[in-house]
Scaffold this active site. Structure first.
Site, short mmCIF file in Angstrom:
data_model
loop_
_atom_site.label_atom_id
_atom_site.label_comp_id
_atom_site.label_asym_id
_atom_site.label_seq_id
_atom_site.Cartn_x
_atom_site.Cartn_y
_atom_site.Cartn_z
N MET A 9 0.81 -1.22 0.00
CA MET A 9 0.00 0.00 0.00
C MET A 9 0.84 1.26 0.00
SD MET A 9 -2.79 -1.24 2.83
CE MET A 9 -3.86 0.17 2.62
N THR A 39 9.97 6.41 5.11
CA THR A 39 11.24 6.25 5.80
C THR A 39 11.12 5.28 6.96
OG1 THR A 39 11.75 8.53 5.21
CG2 THR A 39 13.12 7.53 6.91
N GLN A 52 7.25 0.06 5.59
CA GLN A 52 6.26 -0.19 4.55
C GLN A 52 4.90 -0.47 5.16
OE1 GLN A 52 8.44 -2.91 1.40
NE2 GLN A 52 9.18 -3.39 3.46
N LYS A 107 1.59 -2.06 9.12
CA LYS A 107 2.79 -1.23 9.00
C LYS A 107 3.97 -2.05 9.49
CE LYS A 107 4.91 2.87 11.05
NZ LYS A 107 4.68 4.04 11.90
N ASP A 149 0.60 16.67 13.47
CA ASP A 149 0.77 16.54 12.03
C ASP A 149 -0.57 16.32 11.33
OD1 ASP A 149 2.14 16.62 9.66
OD2 ASP A 149 2.84 14.54 9.76
#
Length: 428
Positions: free
Chosen positions: A99, A103, A106, A122, A218
């Protein structure tokens, strides 16, 4: 890669109207970055996974229903897990597709044999600093989950495990990000009523986090996901002169306005002395640029920027340089207060001269000055894109985008604003 975004104290570059990767993070960020792309589409109405029966059957037919572990392989030179589609990730999960990559590692789409559902996993790089950051992230996610048992606000962590020196975090599978939806819709703005529904849910999520003494840090359209991938296509009235055979004649509208916030890898507790930069530049509050530290109002500023982007289709501040960013703020919102500028830290004091922003004298180029001059005032920008409720929205944004953090609306105060409550009265 479509863009380069380095968080930390380094440059953040994002070309105008290009895909932005919500899961990209710089190596110097103090915590791991979380996030993933969800947004693959088939036809006009999308569904990410087949039914459990169909998928289990397809695995059997393809001979992939074996539960054995894949052969051990060396990680790649950057510490990423090396895999092949169709392999197992422990005996419980089967890798279906990739997907995204960042950094941190994946994100893979996997079939959960136990729950019989698709999940997003993840897989963090097998390097100590990323493993340590991932464990901090897991702790935050678990805390959010304990207090949000209904799972209506934040992405839900399903599980986590350590596999061959890689921390793996399992999430529920959601729809596309708001940014990805905008991009695939040719950056056509959302309707004001949809913006209202999304804004309400986003502020409820932020109020929930702030009650737990957590700052997201964020917030951006990439980190807000539609719960459902389904959408409908309707004629685009502004492009009605075009042929109905032209793809631009149609626009997409989500079938559901339900959203969830993701990416808690940079989430932190309220600390007044915290000065490192995490957030994506476009949504970064002025006090962060000036080195004054993080606080709850930083999230509120980001919400204001997001609402403008959803209404207009474009980021409010398209820039990659601090002084230009501050100059853009002044162009759109008015002059920065002297008492804010004079508190700038040593790194940021170069942006201030004789008690005011060093602009345009300190501009890096003529193009930079031109880019700032081309920006409209906030009121004019909203009036260009919003037909009804424009007055209420402008007033709300003026409260969310106040320069002084102490004067900025809180999330709960914003939820009581007429932009939201007047709509409620109309319905009742």
């Amino acid at each position: 890669m479509e863009m380069e975004r380095v968080t930390g104290l380094t440059m953040d570059w994002r070309p105008r109207k290009k895909p932005r990767l919500g899961w990209d993070v710089g190596p110097e960020a103090p915590k791991a970055q979380l996030g993933f792309f969800c947004g693959q589409e088939i036809g006009n109405v999308t569904s990410y996974a087949p039914s459990s029966t169909e998928y289990a059957s397809s695995l059997f037919v393809k001979g992939l229903a074996q539960n054995g572990s894949p052969p051990r392989r060396e990680d790649d030179k950057e510490g990423h897990y090396v895999f092949e589609l169709g392999e197992n990730l422990t005996s419980r999960y089967k890798i279906h597709s990739k997907m995204g990559e960042g950094t941190f590692g994946q994100v893979l789409e996997c079939w959960d044999r136990e729950k019989e559902e698709m999940v997003a996993i993840k897989i963090v790089r097998g390097i100590k600093k990323y493993r340590d950051a991932a464990m901090i992230e897991v702790e935050v996610l678990q805390q959010l989950g304990r207090h949000d048992k209904s799972g209506n606000r934040c992405v839900q962590i399903r599980n986590w495990f350590d596999y061959r020196n890689h921390i793996c975090i399992v999430f529920e599978k959601l729809g596309p990000s708001l940014y990805d939806f905008l991009r695939k819709n040719n950056y056509r703005p959302f309707s004001i009523d949809l913006v209202r529904e999304i804004g309400r849910q986003l502020l409820e999520c932020i109020a929930f986090m702030h009650d737990l003494s957590l700052i997201h840090t964020d917030l951006k359209p990439e980190n807000i996901l539609l719960v459902s991938p389904e959408y409908k296509r309707v004629p685009n009235h502004k492009g009605s002169s075009r042929s109905s055979k032209d793809a631009s004649y149609y626009k997409r509208i989500p079938k559901s306005s339900a959203i969830k916030v993701i990416d808690f890898g940079s989430t932190t507790y309220e600390r007044k002395n915290q000065t490192y930069i995490i957030s994506t530049r476009h949504y970064r509050a002025p006090e962060v640029i000036l080195g004054l530290g993080w606080s709850y109002p930083c999230d509120i500023w980001s919400v204001g920027c997001i609402l403008v982007e959803l209404c207009s289709g474009e980021a409010l501040f398209q820039t990659h340089e601090n002084l230009e960013h501050l100059a853009m703020m002044e162009r759109v919102l008015g002059s920065l207060p002297h008492h804010i500028l004079k508190r700038a830290d040593r790194q940021a004091e170069k942006y201030v001269r004789r008690g005011r922003l060093d602009w345009p004298e300190g501009a890096p180029s003529r193009d930079s000055v031109k880019a700032v001059l081309e920006l409209p005032r906030l009121q004019n920008l909203i009036m260009q894109h919003v037909d009804h409720s424009a007055g209420d929205l402008i007033h709300l944004l003026q409260g969310l985008l106040r320069y002084d953090p102490s004067e900025r609306l809180s999330a709960r105060e914003a939820l009581e604003h007429p932009f939201f409550t007047r709509d409620h009265l109309r319905r009742s």
